[in-house]
Design an enzyme around this catalytic site. Structure first.
Site, PDB file in Angstrom:
ATOM      1  N   GLU A   1      -6.253  -0.096  -6.994  1.00 21.16           N
ATOM      2  CA  GLU A   1      -5.254   0.853  -7.476  1.00 21.16           C
ATOM      3  C   GLU A   1      -4.216   0.046  -8.256  1.00 21.16           C
ATOM      4  OE1 GLU A   1      -3.739   4.847  -5.096  1.00 21.16           O
ATOM      5  OE2 GLU A   1      -3.590   2.949  -4.122  1.00 21.16           O
TER       6      GLU A   1
ATOM      7  N   HIS B   1      -3.047  -2.816  -5.764  1.00 24.18           N
ATOM      8  CA  HIS B   1      -3.352  -2.411  -4.394  1.00 24.18           C
ATOM      9  C   HIS B   1      -4.853  -2.499  -4.140  1.00 24.18           C
ATOM     10  CE1 HIS B   1      -3.510   0.961  -1.179  1.00 24.18           C
ATOM     11  NE2 HIS B   1      -3.500  -0.227  -0.623  1.00 24.18           N
TER      12      HIS B   1
ATOM     13  N   SER C   1       0.829  -1.211   0.000  1.00 19.16           N
ATOM     14  CA  SER C   1       0.000   0.000   0.000  1.00 19.16           C
ATOM     15  C   SER C   1       0.855   1.249   0.000  1.00 19.16           C
ATOM     16  CB  SER C   1      -0.934   0.002   1.206  1.00 19.16           C
ATOM     17  OG  SER C   1      -0.181  -0.137   2.382  1.00 19.16           O
TER      18      SER C   1
ATOM     19  N   ASN D   1      -3.437   6.497  -0.500  1.00 13.90           N
ATOM     20  CA  ASN D   1      -2.829   6.722   0.817  1.00 13.90           C
ATOM     21  C   ASN D   1      -2.164   8.085   0.926  1.00 13.90           C
ATOM     22  OD1 ASN D   1      -3.784   4.495   2.060  1.00 13.90           O
ATOM     23  ND2 ASN D   1      -2.010   3.210   1.613  1.00 13.90           N
TER      24      ASN D   1
END
Ligand SMILES: CCCCC[C@H](O)CC(=O)SCCNC(=O)CCNC(=O)[C@H](O)C(C)(C)COP(=O)(O)OP(=O)(O)OC[C@H]1O[C@@H](n2cnc3c(N)ncnc32)[C@H](O)[C@@H]1OP(=O)(O)O
Length: 725
Positions: free
Chosen positions: A461, A449, A428, A499
């Site tokens: 992702e 991800h 991540s 993130n």
């Protein structure tokens, strides 16, 4: 078809006296203004011709219609198209010309009849469908209301309660259910659809079948008092579930008007409300999301090269923890054979157990049969070594966030997997170039991800390095589609897109409480804004271990703009690590219900003394609006960096990433769309002011400064030269 027109209808009159009008507007035969005006002139012709006794409406290529052309709303919102006179389509064309005609119409429905598509069919005097047809009014999902008489005809055909359920949930029903509800008159195989519809239409003419105008039906409507109670309950639920949206309540007003004052007044109310909702901000946001979500699979330089996805026949997953088992579940649910690798028997058993539990929960809820469960589980095989990896087409590594462990795994994969095999990591935060450092396979290394729980969360992702081949991206996009995820292709960096945007959000919240703001008021303001929960409740949910690991990555990679709060590490030291330990920012009871903890103050004060900050009286008394600005403008700032660096190719991709990865409210259109609705100038000026008072965490990035100084939209494309993708 004229290149300037969007779709058309064609009419063929058969020797039996039935005019068949076909809606043609690929890919879903949406009802553009061109289609609707063509339909009107076909009808006028059919009604005036002596050789036409009845009319059948159908859609080309196995799809009746996906509804009104949604881009038409955009044109009206932007003012590039003038909205027709209110009620012109729904009353003048659909009701007065079509339903009130002296020749009957039958809808022949194959595939989709959604929104305006179903509404058009409900104005016909009978509906015949194929077994696979999907029938629904999903308009509320787009911020609009069922507009072509849907609010009036659906309750009259299926009853008020079922109509409310279909409209408020936006969920379609299948043909058989539609038949039992009275929405569909007969379900027949595809090959018999048109002949049955033609015969039915002639039977109506000959009075062998009833000539029913849905709008005039009353037998399914409850008595007035009961109807009012049902609507009152629906309003209450709607206010609770969608407190920031007006259009569902406006839709209920249209329904109620029709029931109380009759369908004609109801149609007028629907037309009036339908025209008003188009300009609501929430509607603009939801329509933007509809197209943005479909746009994520269009990646310049990748999907425009004519590459075909390769067939992925078998997938291996390394790591059977929460993420690995969730990914395995998502894959076997879409019929991919999967090998799950673990380091020992105990872990392997636990991993397979998690997958089993994921599926069993579906069996318990009734959404999966026992047979399907067995069949799906049979696609999963466990392994303790790499021998079975020799014929896999894709591997997804999902072990803990440890760079050297991942490097070793990728070096091993290169030895055991076939040359064509895609080597994906579910990391991540970690830079994929570092993960692949010990291989010569950089062109087939990619990030996949997933978000936890991976078999439930819709976002994937796809992280692309400078070396990842376009073919690998195309393959992964295809897998994403097959496992029903919305993929967003992003560039490689610490934290990728989601993130990176997420981190400043929690950081801003930590900063505010250290300076005296109340964490529970922050959570409440953020929830009211539309996030599923506030930042503190979220930290408790994900656990402090994850929060600290992520913070470590950000402190290392972006030290100049990372706010180093000690609140979470201090709590962690005291073994309060979030919901799993029943204590975090909140206290949790046996039912996991959260309640504020007075002891939290102690940790905040200690963290404040470590950071050397002071309570700021202004921040103690923040309004809800200020809380939202101070928590989300730093997110906008980071989103701008991600966009300017070319980590995301389109601002709309960041909108979808924020909605599906962070839970940003869809009716606000996503982070960049929302920011533009506020204005870059204002956001820049606020961040600039805060950075002068509170430090670099708030400092606007160069991109925001540049656009903010001109008041230019943040979502306008970045010049190619700067884009990394
Ligand atoms: C004065 C106006 C009054 C209007 C009254 C009326 O009551 C209002 C409406 O009817 S609003 C529209 C209601 N319909 C919907 O909400 C359906 C929306 N579409 C879908 O849910 C899905 O697209 C689908 C189920 C129809 C098909 O799903 P699938 O996964 O097979 O495909 P995609 O979603 O990728 O769509 C393929 C392409 O088709 C475009 N598209 C789909 N529906 C519409 C539409 N109604 N209008 C315009 N375009 C539509 C979609 O954008 C995709 O386009 P690409 O260019 O990305 O390929």
């Amino acid at each position: 078809m004229d290149s300037r027109t969007k779709g058309k209808t064609v009419m063929e009159v058969g020797g039996d006296g039935v005019a068949v009008i076909t809606l043609i507007n690929p890919p879903v035969n949406s009802l553009s203004f061109d289609v609707l005006y063509n339909l009107k002139s076909n009808y006028e012709e059919a009604l005036s011709r002596n050789d036409v006794k009845a009319i059948v409406i159908t859609g080309a290529k196995g799809k009746f219609s996906g509804g009104f052309d949604i881009s038409g709303f955009g044109e009206i919102q932007k003012g590039t198209r003038k909205e027709p006179k209110v009620g012109y389509i729904s009353i003048d064309i659909i009701t007065d010309l079509l339903e009130a005609a002296r020749k009957p119409s039958v809808a022949a429905i194959d595939g989709l009849a959604l929104g305006g598509g179903l509404e058009l069919s409900m104005a016909c005097h009978a509906r015949i469908s194929t077994p696979g047809a999907q029938l629904g009014l999903p308009e509320l999902q787009l911020g609009v209301i069922p507009g072509f008489g849907g609010t009036q005809r659906l309750p009259r055909l299926v009853g008020l309660t079922k109509a409310l359920e279909m409209i408020l949930t936006s969920k379609p029903v299948r043909a058989e259910e539609g038949h039992s509800l009275g929405l569909i008159d007969a379900v027949v195989p595809s090959a018999e659809l048109l002949t049955t519809a033609r015969r039915w239409a002639l039977d109506i003419v000959e009075r062998r079948k009833p000539w029913i105008s849905s709008l005039l039906k009353t037998d399914k409507l409850p008595p007035l008092g009961e109807a009012r109670e049902i609507l009152k309950f629906a309003r209450g639920q709607t206010r609770k579930q969608a407190p920031n949206m007006k259009h569902p309540l406006m839709c209920l007003d249209a329904l109620e008007t029709g029931i109380v004052s009759g369908p004609r007044v109801g149609l007028e109310k629907e037309a009036e409300v339908g025209s008003q909702v188009i300009s609501l901000d929430t509607t603009k946001g939801l329509i933007h999301v509809f197209f943005s979500q479909r746009g994520t699979v269009k990646v310049p330089g990748v999907t425009d090269r004519g590459l075909m996805p390769r067939k992925i026949k078998k997938v291996a997953i390394i790591g059977g923890g929460l993420m690995g088992s969730g990914i395995a579940t998502a894959l076997i649910l879409s019929s991919y054979p999967v090998i799950l690798k673990e380091v020992n028997e105990k872990f392997l058993e636990a991993g397979i157990g998690r997958v089993k539990a994921n599926l069993q929960s579906r069996v318990r809820k009734g959404s999966m049969s026992k047979e399907k469960f067995e069949k799906t589980m049979s696609l999963l095989k466990g392994s303790l070594d790499y021998e079975s990896f020799r014929d896999v087409d894709m591997v997804i590594e999902a072990v803990i966030e440890n760079i050297s462990l991942k490097q070793q795994i990728f070096a091993d994969l290169e030895k055991y997997c076939p040359q064509h095999c895609i080597l994906a990591s579910n990391t991540s935060t970690i830079d994929l170039n570092k993960i692949g450092e010990r291989t010569k396979s950089q062109d087939r290394i990619v990030g996949a991800h997933f978000f936890s729980p991976a078999h439930v969360m819709p976002l994937l992702e796809i992280v692309r390095t400078n070396h990842t081949s376009a073919q690998v991206i195309v393959d992964l996009l295809d897998v994403g589609k097959k496992i029903k995820k919305t993929p967003v292709v992003v560039g490689n960096c610490t934290g990728f897109a989601v993130n990176r945007m997420f981190f400043p959000y929690t950081q801003a919240a930590m900063f505010l409480v250290e300076r005296g703001a109340d964490p529970y008021l922050i959570d409440s303001a953020v929830s009211k804004f539309g996030m599923p929960m506030g930042p503190f409740r979220l930290c408790d949910l994900v656990g402090f271990g994850v929060a600290i690991a992520t913070a470590t990555q950000f402190i290392e990679n972006f030290p100049e703009r990372t706010y180093k709060s000690m609140i979470i590490p201090l709590m962690q030291e005291d073994k309060r690590a979030g919901e799993a330990t029943r204590k975090g920012f909140y206290l949790y009871d046996d039912k996991r219900k959260a309640k504020p903890d007075p002891e939290l103050k102690k940790y905040i004060e200690k963290a404040r003394s470590i950071s050397g900050g002071n309570v700021d009286p202004k921040l103690v008394k923040l309004s809800e609006k200020e809380i939202i600005e101070m928590t989300f403008f730093p997110v906008v700032n980071e989103a701008c960096r991600v966009f300017a660096e070319g980590i995301a190719v389109k601002a709309a991709d960041l909108d979808i990433a924020a909605i599906m990865g962070m839970g940003f409210p869809p009716y606000r259109g996503g982070i960049m769309f929302w920011a533009d609705s506020i204005g870059s100038k204002y956001i820049y000026s606020r961040l600039d002011e805060w950075s002068k008072t509170y430090g670099d965490f708030f400092k606007p990035c160069a991109f925001l400064a540049e656009r903010g100084s001109k008041g230019a939209p943040l979502s306008a494309p970045v010049e190619q030269a700067r884009s990394r993708l």
